[in-house]
Structures are given as structure tokens and as C-alpha cells.
Enzyme design. Structure first.
Site, mmCIF file in Angstrom:
data_model
loop_
_atom_site.group_PDB
_atom_site.id
_atom_site.type_symbol
_atom_site.label_atom_id
_atom_site.label_comp_id
_atom_site.label_asym_id
_atom_site.label_seq_id
_atom_site.Cartn_x
_atom_site.Cartn_y
_atom_site.Cartn_z
ATOM 1 N N GLY A 89 -7.811 2.380 -3.149
ATOM 2 C CA GLY A 89 -7.732 3.196 -1.937
ATOM 3 C C GLY A 89 -6.384 3.874 -1.781
ATOM 4 O O GLY A 89 -6.292 5.021 -1.324
ATOM 5 N N ASP A 90 -5.312 3.168 -2.168
ATOM 6 C CA ASP A 90 -3.970 3.757 -2.102
ATOM 7 C C ASP A 90 -3.863 4.938 -3.059
ATOM 8 O O ASP A 90 -3.223 5.950 -2.753
ATOM 9 C CB ASP A 90 -2.916 2.718 -2.466
ATOM 10 C CG ASP A 90 -3.064 1.432 -1.681
ATOM 11 O OD1 ASP A 90 -3.511 1.502 -0.527
ATOM 12 O OD2 ASP A 90 -2.720 0.370 -2.224
ATOM 13 N N THR A 91 -4.482 4.782 -4.231
ATOM 14 C CA THR A 91 -4.483 5.868 -5.214
ATOM 15 C C THR A 91 -5.187 7.091 -4.655
ATOM 16 O O THR A 91 -4.687 8.226 -4.772
ATOM 17 C CB THR A 91 -5.167 5.414 -6.508
ATOM 18 O OG1 THR A 91 -4.422 4.347 -7.082
ATOM 19 C CG2 THR A 91 -5.269 6.553 -7.502
ATOM 20 N N LYS A 149 0.809 -1.217 0.000
ATOM 21 C CA LYS A 149 0.000 0.000 0.000
ATOM 22 C C LYS A 149 0.846 1.272 0.000
ATOM 23 O O LYS A 149 0.565 2.217 -0.738
ATOM 24 C CB LYS A 149 -0.966 -0.031 1.183
ATOM 25 C CG LYS A 149 -2.015 -1.145 1.069
ATOM 26 C CD LYS A 149 -2.938 -1.197 2.283
ATOM 27 C CE LYS A 149 -3.918 -0.054 2.298
ATOM 28 N NZ LYS A 149 -4.856 -0.091 1.176
#
Length: 312
Positions: free
Chosen positions: A252-254, A38
């Protein structure tokens, strides 16, 4: 400098297959191998926004060597503590006939106490102008309480701390005033003792409680329903863009990487949230993380609403 921290990096193997049946050879349509984790993903997103950063973490073996090689090729500095056993390989399989995605995620290598100490020594070198963004799960041997140690170091050295991890120990870091916390709705519900995700008004109240307890910014992912953003002056809500989901890993990391980049560069909150939502959606609609080319088109689908607003 922005530093990302991945305490359980991975190589992710993405498989696309027409069907999946037991006890037979299932032929794949195609596959992709990606350097992942992540925090590593956040590094890639920041780099694609033109923001220099350094990837920190713990891992080992030929798999970590591959991740370091990809980071080097992308122009991202990296400094990992090396352990004996190989960094994990995860498998994500998209079955076309079922329109389903299967995720097989491994635990990761064992980390010894002296290797954890080595990592903490690196973090003690960070200074007041730095930002540390910690994301994801921890390898075996790394206890959730390390979050409290890292928060203490951040407060002592006056650098900004960003946390995106499911461990409830995040609640114990709030007194150290982390810069940004990014739970999803399930994680937030769990931290507050709910067995099921409550309605949005309750999620907002829990987010505001995080602010009252010391967090400076809170980003709550609602999955396909969008995201809530809460700080000490407002509550914003933005919907997610619609499209065909290809790969949810990294979405979500983006969003976090794009939003953090906007915070650091001074984007207005509504503009920042819209871009972050569009970027997260775009990652979900393709095999790897967004290159931001389609983000302006997806932004047209997203409406940012002010749910609440108040003075400091």
C-alpha cells in the site's frame, strides 16, 4: 520538496520458514531486515522514481539509528525527533507449508508532549511549494487529534497534505482540504459507521462524500480487488495484477508513493493509477519494495475503467 512523516517507524524482520510448530525450535529458510515504517517506505518509492524527498518522524535508540543510516545510504535526507526508548521491531513470518503470512506488530516507544511540540515546530517550517505525506500508526503518547493540528498548519502555510492512516480523526481534517486521502475499504467503512465493508457502489458514495467535505483526491485500496480513485471530476477503478504474493507489507505504501509521485509530476489520472497499481502489486510479489523494473509488464494486466465522469 516532498516530506514524508512517520510517527511510528520500525525495523521489520521478515522470516521465511518451511513450517511452524509450537514448543520446538523452528529453523528458518532465510530472513531479511528492513528499515521500515509507512512514511519511510513512501520515501524509498519516491527516491526510486527520481523524486527528491525528506523523511521526517519520531523514534529512538539503535533501531532508529539503523533506519537513519539506511536512508542516508539511499540518498534520502532525514530529520527525526529522537525519543528515549528504541523504535519498534516488527516480525513477519511466511510459512511455506501453510501458504500463510503471520504479522507481529509492536506498539512503539512512548513520546512525550515536548517531543510532539518539537515535531510540530518542524512542520511549521514547510512552505507553499511543499508536500507532506503522513502515513501509518502513531507511537504511544501521540493522540489521533494531532492530525487536526497538522491539517491546520498545512492550511495556514499553504502546503499540500497527504494522509494515509486508519484513525477516524481524518474525517475532522476534511474542512482543511487535504490534497490526498488513502483509506482502504475497511478503514473507510469504519469512518462511516459500517461494521462490515459495503459493496463497491457504497464505497464510491463514501469516497465522493470525502470529496464533498473537502478532500481533493481520494484513493481507496480494495486489497486484491484493486483500487478506486475519486476526485472532483471522475471515479476510476483499476484491478490489481496477479502473481505469487511473497510479502504484503509495503504494498500500500508503494502504491501511495507511486501515485503521489505521478500527481506531483502531472501524470494523467488513468496512467498514474495503472502505474501505482502495478508498483504496489510488484512489491507484494517480492521480499521488499519494487525497483520498478517489472512494473511495465504488470501494467499489461491492469485495466483502468471510468466508472463516473462529470464536469467541475
Amino acid at each position: 520538496m516532498i516530506y514524508t512523516l512517520t510517527l511510528n517507524p520500525a525495523i521489520d524482520l521478515f522470516i521465511d520458514t518451511k513450517s511452524m510448530h509450537p514448543n520446538v525450535v523452528n529453523r528458518t529458510e532465510n530472513y531479511d531486515i528492513q528499515a521500515n515504517g509507512k512514511g519511510v517506505n513512501v520515501s524509498f518509492i519516491l527516491k526510486r522514481l527520481g523524486i527528491s524527498n525528506t523523511a521526517l518522524g519520531i523514534g529512538g535508540g539503535f533501531t532508529l539509528n539503523y533506519i537513519e543510516e539506511v536512508l542516508d545510504q539511499s540518498g534520502i535526507k532525514n530529520d527525526f525527533v529522537h525519543v528515549k526508548d528504541p523504535t519498534r521491531i516488527n516480525v513477519f513470518t511466511r510459512v511455506q507449508d501453510e501458504k500463510q503470512e503471520y504479522k507481529l506488530v509492536n506498539k512503539g516507544p512512548h513520546t512525550a508532549p515536548e517531543q510532539v511540540d518539537q515535531l510540530l515546530d518542524k512542520l511549521r517550517q514547510l512552505e507553499a511549494d511543499d508536500v507532506l505525506s503522513l502515513s501509518g500508526s502513531f507511537s504511544e503518547g501521540i493522540e489521533p487529534e494531532i492530525l487536526i493540528q497538522i491539517a491546520q498548519i498545512a492550511q495556514e502555510n499553504h502546503f499540500k497534505l497527504v494522509l494515509d492512516t486508519s484513525y477516524s480523526a481524518v474525517m475532522q481534517t476534511l474542512s482543511y482540504q487535504p490534497y490526498l486521502i488513502k483509506p482502504n475499504d475497511h478503514e473507510l467503512a469504519n469512518w462511516f459507521g459500517y461494521s462490515d465493508v459495503p459493496d463497491r457502489s457504497h464505497l464510491i458514495q463514501m469516497g465522493k462524500t470525502l470529496i464533498q467535505k473537502g478532500a481533493q483526491n481520494v484513493l481507496i485500496s480494495l486489497g486484491a480487488e484493486g483500487t478506486l480513485y475519486i476526485n472532483d471530476t471522475q471515479v476510476l477503478y483499476g484491478n490489481a495484477a496477479k502473481g505469487e504474493v511473497v510479502n504484503t507489507a509495503g504494498s500500500g505504501d508503494t502504491m501511495l508513493g507511486a501515485f503521489l509521485g505521478g500527481l506531483i509530476t502531472g501524470l494523467r489520472a488513468p496512467t498514474n493509477l495503472k502505474r501505482a497499481l502495478a508498483a504496489g502489486s510488484d512489491t507484494a510479489f517480492q521480499s521488499w519494495i519494487t525497483n520498478f523494473e517489472n512494473v511495465p509488464n504488470l501494467e499489461k494486466q491492469i485495466q483502468i475503467q471510468t466508472i463516473e465522469e462529470w464536469g467541475n
